[in-house]
Every structure is written in structure tokens, then in C-alpha cells.
Write an enzyme that holds these catalytic residues in place. Sequence first.
Site, PDB file in Angstrom:
ATOM      1  N   ASN A  89       0.787  -0.666  -0.366  1.00 20.33           N
ATOM      2  CA  ASN A  89      -0.068  -0.004  -0.208  1.00 20.33           C
ATOM      3  C   ASN A  89       0.530   1.037   0.227  1.00 20.33           C
ATOM      4  OD1 ASN A  89      -2.258   1.260   0.482  1.00 20.33           O
ATOM      5  ND2 ASN A  89      -1.053   1.882   2.728  1.00 20.33           N
ATOM      6  N   TYR A 156       4.823   9.872  -9.826  1.00 22.19           N
ATOM      7  CA  TYR A 156       3.526   8.907  -9.519  1.00 22.19           C
ATOM      8  C   TYR A 156       3.301   8.364 -10.971  1.00 22.19           C
ATOM      9  CZ  TYR A 156      -0.379   8.137  -6.579  1.00 22.19           C
ATOM     10  OH  TYR A 156      -1.099   7.150  -5.632  1.00 22.19           O
ATOM     11  N   LYS A 160       2.966   4.185 -10.657  1.00 26.47           N
ATOM     12  CA  LYS A 160       2.086   3.309 -10.280  1.00 26.47           C
ATOM     13  C   LYS A 160       1.837   2.136 -11.995  1.00 26.47           C
ATOM     14  CE  LYS A 160       0.426   4.123  -6.616  1.00 26.47           C
ATOM     15  NZ  LYS A 160       0.389   3.014  -5.376  1.00 26.47           N
ATOM     16  N   THR A 193      -7.349  11.032   1.603  1.00 27.53           N
ATOM     17  CA  THR A 193      -5.971  11.260   2.174  1.00 27.53           C
ATOM     18  C   THR A 193      -5.062  12.528   1.617  1.00 27.53           C
ATOM     19  OG1 THR A 193      -4.990  10.567   0.262  1.00 27.53           O
ATOM     20  CG2 THR A 193      -5.625   8.587   1.531  1.00 27.53           C
TER      21      THR A 193
END
Length: 254
Positions: A89, A156, A160, A193
Site C-alpha cells: 500500500n 507518480y 503506478k 487522503t
Amino acid sequence: MKPHLYVLTGASRGLGLAMAQQLMQPGNSLLCISRHANALLAQTAAQADIPLTQWTHDLIDGEALSRRLQDWLALQGPETFSSATLINNAGMIPAITPLGNAHPADLSRAMRVGLEAPMQITAAFLHVTHHWSVPLKVLNISSGLGRRPMASQSAYCAAKAGLDHFTRCLALDEAQREHGARVCALAPGVVDTDMQVELRSASTEQFPDQPRFEKLKTQGLLTSSQEAARQVLAYLARPDYGSQSVADVRDPDQ
């Protein structure tokens, strides 16, 4: 009854913390890995009498962590658990800026935490459990940004996207094994988040999509960490988990 083992990275806050809290169920045993231990998580585990181990480790040094995990799993042995699940995660968002303005060290950290460490940790997990006959799962927490580009988010998005593709390759590897792990790179939706705070706080000069993320917040379109964790763990528990190596909780066909 032997417990079900969950190894979870990035468990001290956000989605990771929410998943750890929801995994605090009788019959589970948790190994949580983060840069900082979470006192609330430890308190919850003690009150619920759930076995919890917390390691403090920066995933920028994934090699050292993978060795530690390999040694720890080897000590547990194949008869200790009813199943074993690894949830990668942890991740990070580097400075929000066009690639030409990015600092090389910032780019390196983003790729090491977001892609290199998950591969190293997964390799260690599967190496030790290779001969275990219990059910094995690997869940990589991905993102929609791994599947579509966004300005000022090169590192990023690349991390991913790499996570998705390494999961596809891993699924092919594990399909050849008698007791191979079921694996999936799962996008959890747009979760409220700290990353969202950073995206909303960026300047439009550096981040052209900033107004879009501001709108997601003001219109209440973000999913809470608790709800996202519930959806992710429900997907993980599905009997057909791993039938798709790359998935999204928002896909109505999944």
C-alpha cells in the site's frame, strides 16, 4: 485455528491505517510496516487481543526490508498460518511540478518507494512462501493515474503504471506454480487522503489539474479512507480475486 497473516505497508495513516483497523478481526495476525509506528493501532490491537507487529522502516531502502521480511517469514514457517496475504500500500507523491523542474533525488525516492520496494518485498514474500501450501495473495494498491497521464505527475504516474505491469507479469509467474499466489493491482478510487490535500494545495502554474481536485473536495466526490478500505478488503475477499491482474473498485463489471 491458525491465524490468517496480513503483511501491510504504509499502515500508519490514510488508506493503510483504515485497512489495518478493519483487519483487526479475530483470527487475523498483522505485520504492519511504516516509517512511523501508530500508537492508536497498537492500542486497538491490544484491546481486541489481535496479534500485531509494527516495524518502522523507510521503504526507500526496500532491499533491507525485503531481507528482514524474508528472515521473519522463514522463522514463522509454513505451519503457522492458515493463509498469507501481502498488501503493498505504501507510496508517495513527489513534488508537484513539471518533470523539467523535478529534483533527481525526489524522482528517485518516488520510484524506489512506489515501485522498486513493492517488487523487492513481493519477491521476498513469494520466495519464502514458495513451498507453503496455504492460500497466498498479493494485493498492490494502484491508482487510476497509473492508467491515464496527468501533467506534473510523471513520477507518480510512472510508478503506478509500473506497479500495474509488474503485477501482470507476476500473475503469469504465479499461474505456473502449483500453489501460486493470486495477485491483483487494484485502484481504490479517489480517496480523501493527504495526497489529495497536496494536490489541492498546488499552484495552477505548476499543476494545471488543480481546479479539478479542488472540485472533487467541494462537491463531496472523495471517498473516505474507511469506505475505500472497506471496498478494497471486500474485493480482496472475493472468491474470484486474482482473476483480473489489474482492476478498479469503481468498475461496475468487477
